[in-house]
Design a protein around this motif. Structure first.
Motif, PDB file in Angstrom:
ATOM      1  N   LEU A 124       0.843  -1.194   0.000  1.00 13.92           N
ATOM      2  CA  LEU A 124       0.000   0.000   0.000  1.00 13.92           C
ATOM      3  C   LEU A 124       0.879   1.246   0.000  1.00 13.92           C
ATOM      4  CD1 LEU A 124      -2.461   1.842   0.534  1.00 13.92           C
ATOM      5  CD2 LEU A 124      -2.412   1.081   2.928  1.00 13.92           C
ATOM      6  N   TRP A 125       0.803   2.008  -1.089  1.00 16.77           N
ATOM      7  CA  TRP A 125       1.576   3.250  -1.168  1.00 16.77           C
ATOM      8  C   TRP A 125       1.003   4.282  -0.212  1.00 16.77           C
ATOM      9  CZ3 TRP A 125       6.206   3.322  -2.850  1.00 16.77           C
ATOM     10  CH2 TRP A 125       6.608   2.550  -3.941  1.00 16.77           C
ATOM     11  N   ASN A 126       1.850   4.752   0.714  1.00 22.74           N
ATOM     12  CA  ASN A 126       1.476   5.775   1.670  1.00 22.74           C
ATOM     13  C   ASN A 126       2.490   6.916   1.577  1.00 22.74           C
ATOM     14  OD1 ASN A 126      -0.056   6.896   3.746  1.00 22.74           O
ATOM     15  ND2 ASN A 126       1.178   5.961   5.356  1.00 22.74           N
ATOM     16  N   LEU A 127       2.112   8.074   2.061  1.00 20.82           N
ATOM     17  CA  LEU A 127       3.014   9.237   2.080  1.00 20.82           C
ATOM     18  C   LEU A 127       3.518   9.579   0.685  1.00 20.82           C
ATOM     19  CD1 LEU A 127       5.092   8.122   5.218  1.00 20.82           C
ATOM     20  CD2 LEU A 127       3.196   9.751   5.184  1.00 20.82           C
ATOM     21  N   VAL A 128       2.622   9.525  -0.287  1.00 20.98           N
ATOM     22  CA  VAL A 128       3.014   9.791  -1.671  1.00 20.98           C
ATOM     23  C   VAL A 128       3.201  11.292  -1.875  1.00 20.98           C
ATOM     24  CG1 VAL A 128       2.237   9.694  -4.066  1.00 20.98           C
ATOM     25  CG2 VAL A 128       1.897   7.724  -2.564  1.00 20.98           C
ATOM     26  N   ASP A 129       4.379  11.668  -2.337  1.00 20.16           N
ATOM     27  CA  ASP A 129       4.724  13.065  -2.607  1.00 20.16           C
ATOM     28  C   ASP A 129       4.246  13.427  -4.010  1.00 20.16           C
ATOM     29  OD1 ASP A 129       5.890  15.549  -3.046  1.00 20.16           O
ATOM     30  OD2 ASP A 129       7.770  15.021  -2.047  1.00 20.16           O
ATOM     31  N   ALA A 130       3.385  14.425  -4.096  1.00 19.21           N
ATOM     32  CA  ALA A 130       2.826  14.824  -5.389  1.00 19.21           C
ATOM     33  C   ALA A 130       3.900  15.291  -6.354  1.00 19.21           C
ATOM     34  CB  ALA A 130       1.785  15.924  -5.188  1.00 19.21           C
ATOM     35  N   ARG A 131       5.078  15.664  -5.822  1.00 24.35           N
ATOM     36  CA  ARG A 131       6.157  16.151  -6.686  1.00 24.35           C
ATOM     37  C   ARG A 131       6.933  15.013  -7.338  1.00 24.35           C
ATOM     38  NH1 ARG A 131       8.796  19.674  -2.009  1.00 24.35           N
ATOM     39  NH2 ARG A 131       8.336  17.677  -1.009  1.00 24.35           N
TER      40      ARG A 131
END
Length: 253
Positions: free
Chosen positions: A172-179
């Motif tokens: 599960l991808w968490n803390l995904v940085d929009a940049r």
């Protein structure tokens, strides 16, 4: 009596978000979606969810705005807060089973918050008796390597053993940085796939709202709480609803 689904957001690296995800999913599913939830805090010795509940109760005592929101919600849904069972990991299954078999409540989901180490026999046994494991991972070298090592250990040393109850495990991808570039996550997912590890479609953003708890003096919207659901306005863009829908689809609830 129906059999509840046993779920753990589990990994061995601190900071990946397993406790936050456990609380958010418990509060959303219980207070918003109406599912009957039991939370088992066996993250010995810190018991982070118990500490969060204790903070919430203290805020409820001294913050009138928080208390007002709590009382209005309780009147609306006609439910007390979901129970939190505090136990050592080696005793978690037996104690959870005792509560379930008492018949006082017909639980839909039991969420376990486990310690990070998989090398403890008690932890390994508890992990083996989950129905579904969701392993939080972030695009951080230490978290990524640690979560991948955890998932591979579960896959090779737990899911292959006779008596294991795990039906599926997902990254599960968490803390995904929009940049970050999208193809970065796609390349990592190719690595997961090579290791025969599935990945959830929903990716959760790295947003300050995920850490927004109640305050002793401020009348502000709350996102992470054991006594209140995530605020409706803060839910926008959080992807928490999408995550809940995806998980409920997988576990067929």
């Amino acid at each position: 009596m129906k059999e509840p689904v046993f779920i753990a957001f589990s990994t061995q690296k601190g900071g990946a978000g397993k406790t936050t995800l456990t609380v958010l999913m418990a509060s959303y599913l219980y207070y918003v979606r109406g599912l009957k939830v039991l939370v088992v805090d066996c993250d010995y010795p810190q018991y982070s969810i118990k500490e969060m509940r204790d903070r919430d109760v203290e805020i409820l005592r001294i913050n009138s705005a928080f208390k007002k929101n709590f009382m209005e919600q309780r009147e609306r849904i006609q439910r007390d807060p979901y129970p939190i069972l505090i136990t050592k990991p080696e005793d978690a299954l037996d104690r959870a089973r005792a509560i379930i078999e008492s018949g006082k409540e017909d639980y839909d989901i039991v969420l376990f918050d486990l310690p990070g180490t998989i090398n403890n026999p008690g932890v390994a046994k508890t992990v083996s008796l989950m129905d579904y494991i969701f392993c939080p991972v972030a695009a951080d070298k230490l978290i990524l390597e640690s979560s991948l090592a955890f998932a591979m250990k579960v896959r090779d040393e737990i899911m292959t053993v006779s008596g294991c109850s795990v039906k599926d495990m997902y990254m599960l991808w968490n803390l995904v940085d929009a940049r970050e570039k999208t193809d970065l996550y796609e390349r990592y997912e190719e690595v997961f796939e090579e290791q025969m590890l599935q990945t959830l479609k929903t990716r959760l953003p790295d947003a300050k709202k995920y850490r927004r708890e109640g305050s002793k003096d401020a009348a502000r919207a709350v996102f992470r709480s054991t006594l209140l659901p995530p605020d409706k306005n803060l839910l926008k863009g959080s992807r928490l609803v999408e995550l809940a829908d995806e998980i409920l689809g997988i576990i067929k609830l």
